[in-house]
Design a protein around this motif. Structure first.
Motif, PDB file in Angstrom:
ATOM      1  N   TYR A  10     -10.502  -2.718  24.157  1.00 42.51           N
ATOM      2  CA  TYR A  10     -11.500  -1.819  24.760  1.00 42.51           C
ATOM      3  C   TYR A  10     -12.432  -1.259  23.696  1.00 42.51           C
ATOM      4  O   TYR A  10     -11.979  -0.767  22.657  1.00 42.51           O
ATOM      5  N   LEU A  36      -4.941   0.773  26.576  1.00 38.80           N
ATOM      6  CA  LEU A  36      -6.261   0.513  26.026  1.00 38.80           C
ATOM      7  C   LEU A  36      -6.167   0.578  24.505  1.00 38.80           C
ATOM      8  O   LEU A  36      -5.628   1.532  23.958  1.00 38.80           O
ATOM      9  N   TYR A  38      -8.576   0.363  21.149  1.00 39.15           N
ATOM     10  CA  TYR A  38      -9.874   0.288  20.490  1.00 39.15           C
ATOM     11  C   TYR A  38      -9.596   0.040  19.013  1.00 39.15           C
ATOM     12  O   TYR A  38      -8.933   0.830  18.356  1.00 39.15           O
ATOM     13  N   VAL A  71     -11.793   6.782  23.976  1.00 37.85           N
ATOM     14  CA  VAL A  71     -10.568   6.154  24.477  1.00 37.85           C
ATOM     15  C   VAL A  71      -9.771   7.131  25.325  1.00 37.85           C
ATOM     16  O   VAL A  71      -9.242   6.766  26.384  1.00 37.85           O
ATOM     17  N   GLY A  89      -3.649   5.053  25.571  1.00 33.96           N
ATOM     18  CA  GLY A  89      -4.793   4.677  24.751  1.00 33.96           C
ATOM     19  C   GLY A  89      -4.464   4.758  23.279  1.00 33.96           C
ATOM     20  O   GLY A  89      -3.761   5.671  22.848  1.00 33.96           O
ATOM     21  N   VAL A  91      -6.151   4.023  19.123  1.00 35.02           N
ATOM     22  CA  VAL A  91      -7.252   3.680  18.231  1.00 35.02           C
ATOM     23  C   VAL A  91      -6.633   3.167  16.934  1.00 35.02           C
ATOM     24  O   VAL A  91      -5.829   3.854  16.304  1.00 35.02           O
TER      25      VAL A  91
END
Length: 288
Positions: A10, A36, A38, A71, A89, A91
Motif C-alpha cells: 500500500y 497494509l 507501506y 497508513v 498497518g 510502515v
C-alpha cells in the motif's frame, strides 16, 4: 504476521486502493486478517521522499510521520467499513520489492496494485509488481485498474505442470467462495505446417488434452461439487487466449511457470503477459 494473513502493498495510490479493496473483499469471504504494508524508501534527492507525502529533504521525520498517518487512517477507514475484518498497518524502511518479497514468506496471500505512484494510466505494470510476483513465496494477486465483471467466472489456465496444479486449486477455491462458475482453459500449440505429420488429427489431440484436464479436475469436482465447471480446450496462443478470456472474468489465475519453466527462474511468459495486459485481477499461484 500470521500464515493466513493477506498482505497488501500500500502506498496511497489509486491502484493500491483498488488492491486494498480487493483484499478486503477476499478477507470478508475467507475470514482472514489484512495487513497494509507501506514500504518507505528514502531517496537522497531533495524535493521527493516517498509516495503520498509532502516534499522534504532526506531524512525528513515529518515525511515519515505523514506516511504513518496515511497508513493509520487507511487501516482505520478499512476497519470501519468492514467491521468483521481485522485490519493492521505497517510502515517499513527499505527497497519496496525486496521487503515485500521477504514479508510474503509469512503471508497467505499478497495483493498489489499494478502500478504505484509515478505510474501513468494505460502503461504496463510497474517494476515492483512484476518483480514481487516473480519472486514472492506465496500466491500473488495483481489488481489492475479495469472493469472486472463481478458476476463473471473465475478463469484458470492449466497445462499439466505442477505450477498449474497449484493454480487450479487456488482458482476452484475462489470460485466456490464467490459462488460463480470456474472456466478451465487449456491451450496447446498445434504443430507447424512443416512438422505436422500427414496423419495429424487435431480433434484427437484436443480430446487427449481434454481428458488430461478432466483428470486434473476429478478431485476438485468431488471437493467442490456445487461449482459449475466449464472446460475449454483449444489450439492457439495461451497468453492471448487468457487475456481475451479475462474480459468477462472477475479473476484469472495462472501458475508462476508452465511446462519447461525452470525452478527459481522468473515468471513464465504467460504470467507476465497477463500481469501486463489482463482486463481483470490476475492471481499467480506459487508452490511454497
Amino acid at each position: 504476521m500470521s500464515a493466513d494473513e493477506i498482505l497488501v502493498g500500500y502506498d496511497g495510490s489509486t491502484d493500491a486502493t483498488l488492491a486494498l479493496n480487493w483484499a478486503l473483499d477476499e478477507a470478508q469471504r475467507s475470514g482472514r486478517p489484512v495487513r497494509l504494508t507501506y514500504v518507505f524508501e528514502w531517496l537522497t534527492v531533495a524535493g521527493w521522499i516517498g509516495p503520498g507525502v509532502a516534499p522534504g529533504i532526506w531524512p525528513d521525520e515529518t515525511a515519515r510521520r505523514q506516511v504513518e498517518e496515511l497508513v493509520r487512517k487507511a487501516a482505520a477507514d478499512a476497519a470501519a467499513e468492514r467491521p468483521d475484518v481485522t485490519v493492521h498497518g505497517d510502515v517499513l524502511d527499505g527497497p519496496p520489492a525486496l521487503l515485500l518479497q521477504e514479508r510474503s514468506a509469512d503471508a497467505g496471500l499478497l495483493v498489489l496494485g499494478s502500478r504505484g505512484h509515478g505510474g501513468f494510466g494505460g502503461l504496463l505494470a510497474g517494476s515492483t509488481a512484476v518483480s514481487v510476483t516473480a519472486h514472492a513465496h506465496c500466491p500473488v494477486v495483481v489488481v489492475r485498474d479495469g472493469q472486472a465483471d463481478a458476476t463473471g467466472p473465475v478463469v484458470v489456465g492449466v497445462d499439466g505442470s505442477e505450477s498449474s496444479q497449484a493454480a487450479l486449486g487456488f482458482a476452484v477455491e475462489r470460485a466456490a467462495q464467490r459462488e460463480v462458475p470456474l472456466r478451465v482453459v487449456r491451450v496447446f500449440d498445434p504443430p507447424g505446417e512443416r512438422w505436422r505429420p500427414s496423419d495429424h488429427d487435431e480433434r484427437a489431440t484436443t480430446d487427449e488434452e481434454r481428458a488430461a484436464v478432466e483428470e486434473m479436475l476429478s478431485r476438485w469436482r468431488q471437493t467442490f461439487p456445487d461449482v459449475v465447471v466449464e472446460v475449454d480446450v483449444r489450439p492457439g496462443n495461451p497468453a492471448a487466449t487468457l487475456v481475451e478470456a479475462s474480459r468477462d472474468a472477475q479473476l484469472v489465475v495462472v501458475g508462476s511457470r508452465g511446462r519447461g519453466g525452470l525452478r527459481g527462474m522468473l515468471l513464465g511468459s504467460v504470467s507476465q503477459q497477463l500481469i501486463q495486459h489482463a482486463h481483470c485481477p490476475v492471481a499467480v499461484a506459487r508452490e511454497r
